[in-house]
Write an enzyme that holds these catalytic residues in place. Structure first.
Site, PDB file in Angstrom:
ATOM      1  N   SER A  55     -34.597   0.047  11.874  1.00  0.00           N
ATOM      2  CA  SER A  55     -34.462  -0.461  13.236  1.00  0.00           C
ATOM      3  C   SER A  55     -34.880  -1.925  13.262  1.00  0.00           C
ATOM      4  O   SER A  55     -35.327  -2.486  12.251  1.00  0.00           O
ATOM      5  CB  SER A  55     -35.334   0.344  14.204  1.00  0.00           C
ATOM      6  OG  SER A  55     -36.704   0.149  13.895  1.00  0.00           O
ATOM      7  N   LYS A  56     -34.773  -2.501  14.429  1.00  0.00           N
ATOM      8  CA  LYS A  56     -35.231  -3.871  14.598  1.00  0.00           C
ATOM      9  C   LYS A  56     -36.734  -3.962  14.347  1.00  0.00           C
ATOM     10  O   LYS A  56     -37.245  -4.947  13.825  1.00  0.00           O
ATOM     11  CB  LYS A  56     -34.873  -4.361  15.996  1.00  0.00           C
ATOM     12  CG  LYS A  56     -33.390  -4.218  16.327  1.00  0.00           C
ATOM     13  CD  LYS A  56     -33.097  -4.450  17.796  1.00  0.00           C
ATOM     14  CE  LYS A  56     -31.659  -4.135  18.154  1.00  0.00           C
ATOM     15  NZ  LYS A  56     -31.394  -2.681  18.216  1.00  0.00           N
ATOM     16  N   GLN A  57     -37.454  -2.884  14.743  1.00  0.00           N
ATOM     17  CA  GLN A  57     -38.903  -2.870  14.570  1.00  0.00           C
ATOM     18  C   GLN A  57     -39.307  -2.797  13.101  1.00  0.00           C
ATOM     19  O   GLN A  57     -40.367  -3.283  12.713  1.00  0.00           O
ATOM     20  CB  GLN A  57     -39.519  -1.685  15.330  1.00  0.00           C
ATOM     21  CG  GLN A  57     -39.519  -1.828  16.849  1.00  0.00           C
ATOM     22  CD  GLN A  57     -38.128  -1.696  17.452  1.00  0.00           C
ATOM     23  OE1 GLN A  57     -37.307  -0.935  16.948  1.00  0.00           O
ATOM     24  NE2 GLN A  57     -37.874  -2.424  18.522  1.00  0.00           N
ATOM     25  N   LEU A 101     -37.620  -4.217  10.784  1.00  0.00           N
ATOM     26  CA  LEU A 101     -37.035  -5.432  10.199  1.00  0.00           C
ATOM     27  C   LEU A 101     -35.760  -5.156   9.418  1.00  0.00           C
ATOM     28  O   LEU A 101     -35.525  -5.733   8.351  1.00  0.00           O
ATOM     29  CB  LEU A 101     -38.078  -6.125   9.298  1.00  0.00           C
ATOM     30  CG  LEU A 101     -39.412  -6.472   9.973  1.00  0.00           C
ATOM     31  CD1 LEU A 101     -40.352  -7.136   8.981  1.00  0.00           C
ATOM     32  CD2 LEU A 101     -39.190  -7.365  11.193  1.00  0.00           C
TER      33      LEU A 101
END
Length: 315
Positions: free
Chosen positions: A237-239, A241
């Site tokens: 995910s974006k979290q 990276l």
């Protein structure tokens, strides 16, 4: 509705760029719609302004186009649809199905036990606000009993909302409508018949089924494909990276997505064109070959020499 009676959708949130994990859901939903002769919509789920990243929507749509996706009709944006959510909220309120809640997240977490998706709300405000307390959010009543649906990938799924979730929020303390309400209303108004998306949303589905029933909405059919996870089991995910998709590697990205979705495309497609990938995929797509599991492990060293050696354990 399309003549074939099938309408799917892809609904990304503009909180960052699309990555390979996002692409799995997009590819699966797109192919299932096109192979059934149906329509495929794109909806931007920008319901939470504080989390929206400037420019992300444009990059998302640009990356989809670069990867050969073609959507039907205009792009819908949840930020433009507050009035319809307010109407649905009023319908639930008039039916006596929702109630104001004064509890903060911290308060709930301090007294509640863990559920499938956070603390199970203990019903503190269900029968009225305590003296001196002010309403913060609005919650939907749930009753004891099993909510079940037959997922086209994961099989029969069951959940007791009262035990596993509790009365859940449909309008937040900041005045924004919750995702669960917005997605149900939008799917209904867009005529969506089938939702193909990542299995990270599988535990949300019973809440959406319950809301469909409360609002008198015809249920949709669901298929939850595995999400990409790292070796620690964390969803890409974006979290975590995850790397943004690069349009110049579109054919390779599509090939990798097909591999992770259990389709076993020929290795030559990884070096072909986007058109080659879609031509092969539309001729060979089978939802039955998608791994019947919630996640597949992402391999950081996967590249042009990768072969489709994913197992498809459907036991």
């Amino acid at each position: 509705m399309p003549a074939a009676g099938y309408r799917g959708r892809f609904a990304p949130s503009p909180t960052g760029d699309l990555h390979l994990g996002s692409l799995l859901a997009a590819v699966a939903s797109y192919l299932e719609a096109r192979c059934r002769g149906g329509e495929w919509l794109v909806r931007i789920e920008d319901l939470d302004p504080p989390r929206t990243v400037p420019g992300a929507e444009g990059r998302i749509l640009g990356v989809l186009a670069a990867h050969g996706f073609e959507w039907d009709g205009p792009v819908w944006r949840q930020s433009e649809r507050q009035a319809v959510y307010e109407t649905a909220f009023g319908q639930l309120r008039e039916a006596g199905l929702i109630y104001p809640c004064a509890c903060s997240r911290k308060e709930v977490a301090s007294i509640a036990r863990a559920g499938v998706d956070g603390p199970v709300y203990p019903g503190t405000c269900r029968h009225g606000l305590l003296a001196g307390r002010m309403s913060r959010a609005w919650r939907l009543h749930v009753d004891a009993g099993c909510v079940a649906f037959d997922d086209a990938v994961q099989g029969v799924c069951k959940q007791d909302l009262a035990t596993d979730v509790g009365d859940f929020v449909i309008k937040r303390a900041d005045g924004l409508f919750a995702y669960q309400l917005a997605v149900v209303v939008d799917d209904a108004l867009q005529g969506v018949t089938d939702v193909v998306r990542g299995a990270d949303l599988l535990d949300s589905t019973p809440r959406q089924c319950h809301l469909q029933q409360c609002l008198g909405i015809v249920p949709v059919r669901y298929a939850h494909v595995p999400v990409l996870a790292n070796e620690h089991g964390e969803k890409l995910s974006k979290q975590t990276l995850a790397s943004p998709l690069q349009p110049e590697h579109a054919a390779l990205n599509l090939w990798l997505a097909l591999c992770y979705l259990g389709q076993c495309p020929p290795a030559t497609l990884a070096q072909g064109t986007v058109a080659d990938c879609w031509q092969w995929a539309r001729a060979h797509w089978s939802l039955d070959r998608v791994p019947r599991q919630r996640s597949v492990v992402w391999q950081s060293d996967v590249g042009m020499d990768m072969r489709c050696d994913l197992t498809n354990d459907r036991d």
